[in-house]
Design an enzyme around this catalytic site. Structure first.
Site, PDB file in Angstrom:
ATOM      1  N   ARG A 240      -0.690   0.497  -7.776  1.00 55.57           N
ATOM      2  CA  ARG A 240       0.120  -0.723  -7.902  1.00 55.57           C
ATOM      3  C   ARG A 240      -0.703  -1.996  -7.644  1.00 55.57           C
ATOM      4  NH1 ARG A 240       2.486   2.978  -9.583  1.00 55.57           N
ATOM      5  NH2 ARG A 240       4.644   3.582  -9.242  1.00 55.57           N
TER       6      ARG A 240
ATOM      7  N   SER B 262      11.900   0.525  -8.944  1.00 57.31           N
ATOM      8  CA  SER B 262      11.523   0.911  -7.576  1.00 57.31           C
ATOM      9  C   SER B 262      11.206  -0.348  -6.775  1.00 57.31           C
ATOM     10  CB  SER B 262      10.301   1.831  -7.607  1.00 57.31           C
ATOM     11  OG  SER B 262      10.595   3.025  -8.282  1.00 57.31           O
TER      12      SER B 262
ATOM     13  N   GLU C 131       7.654  -4.012  -3.753  1.00 56.56           N
ATOM     14  CA  GLU C 131       6.847  -4.123  -4.968  1.00 56.56           C
ATOM     15  C   GLU C 131       6.994  -5.483  -5.650  1.00 56.56           C
ATOM     16  OE1 GLU C 131       6.525  -1.265  -8.012  1.00 56.56           O
ATOM     17  OE2 GLU C 131       6.699   0.465  -6.674  1.00 56.56           O
TER      18      GLU C 131
END
Length: 342
Positions: free
Chosen positions: A164, A233, A329
């Site tokens: 990520r 997510s 995130e």
């Protein structure tokens, strides 16, 4: 190029937060981009790049120039016996592009089907799902470098792709991604050993079925942003040291985990949230989805303040139970269009 004033960004962010931008422009070329940046400089405005709005949290008012990336196009560049190299505009819809690669018998991205957002956003946080990360299939990223005022091509190895993460997150105000160069396989090399994907494939081990099953699994677990506004997510899966994990699994032997390089272990954030009692739980207008604890949903007309109150409460409860800190995130922006720490 048409610069608009006082534009409501609610339709342009998948969390559907009310957010009024003082200035807004959609750009379809590098020339448009250069003109927009000149405008921002002349009017002393920060620039907030909008690329599908699927990974961002916006305040109620933004005094900045919001630049929506709408650069289109797919171009074949080269091929060899094993692969084809293609250049894709940053404004292409990611899921549509993945479906197109499958129809073209180009392989590698099928595990990443149905991820929201645009192609230009995919390298930024090195999107991944079901054992595949997009960085594995990126050859280079074409950018406009605001620091040097020129276009550049950054090779994949220089993007520093990791879980990520990429250089584009390290220096978010420097590069504007205009195109992504993908090197895709001519022969399918399926990755199906992740989670429940292998069982879903049954006897049909084709790339077409892999893509179909990924879409089916995601649809069965993840809410449609048009029905339940969300960013997918919400938290990253924590990666902790082996020593910490050994202590954790001694207390919680059923914790889902995945060995990582460097004597680290990745653990499932969704499981931590579920075990902390947050699956299906709401705090005012915001809650964690009843089918997937990892997804934060805006159930009504929530503000950024509402969202922060909920995810911070989740973080607190998970930390108190497991001693693990969950990292969000999506990118958090302030009233001047600048990125802030959570």
């Amino acid at each position: 190029m048409n610069i608009e004033s006082q534009v409501q960004l609610k339709p342009f962010n998948t969390l559907s937060l009310n957010s009024i931008a003082s200035h807004y422009v959609k750009i379809q070329s590098i020339v448009d981009l250069q003109q927009a940046l000149q405008f921002s400089k002349a009017h002393d405005l920060n620039v907030l790049l909008l690329s599908g709005g699927s990974n961002m949290m916006l305040p109620e008012h933004i005094h900045a120039l919001v630049v929506a990336i709408d650069i289109q196009g797919i171009e074949f560049l080269s091929e060899d016996a094993e692969s084809k190299t293609i250049k894709v505009g940053a404004g292409q819809v990611w899921h549509d592009f993945v479906l197109w690669t499958t129809t073209q018998q180009l392989y590698g991205l099928q595990n990443l089907a149905l991820i929201p957002g645009l192609v230009g956003a995919s390298p930024v946080q090195n999107i991944g799902a079901y054992g595949v990360e997009v960085g594995e299939f990126i050859q280079s990223v074409e950018v406009y470098d605001r620091q040097s005022a020129q276009t550049l091509s950054i090779q994949a190895q220089d993007c520093h792709f990791s879980y990520r993460h990429s250089i584009f997150k390290d220096d978010p105000d420097r590069y504007v991604i205009t195109h992504v160069i993908f090197k895709l396989l001519k022969h399918a090399d399926l990755k199906v050993n992740y989670g429940d994907l292998k069982d879903a494939m049954m006897d049909d081990m084709s790339a077409e079925n892999l893509q179909k099953q990924v879409i089916h699994i995601r649809q069965s677990k993840l809410p449609d942003p048009n029905e339940y506004p969300n960013v997918g997510s919400f938290f990253k899966n924590p990666i902790i040291k082996q020593q910490e994990f050994s202590q954790l699994i001694a207390k919680f032997p059923n914790i889902p985990h995945y060995p990582q390089a460097g004597n680290h272990v990745k653990i499932a954030a969704g499981w931590l949230i579920d075990q902390s009692g947050w699956k299906g739980k709401q705090l005012n207008q915001v809650g964690m989805f009843h089918k997937q604890a990892l997804v934060l949903v805006n159930y009504a007309d929530a503000t950024l303040t509402d969202v922060r109150a909920t995810y911070q409460a989740v973080q607190k409860d998970v930390f108190e139970k497991f001693g693990v800190h969950l990292e969000p995130e999506p990118v958090l922006y302030n009233k001047l269009g600048l990125i802030e720490n959570h």
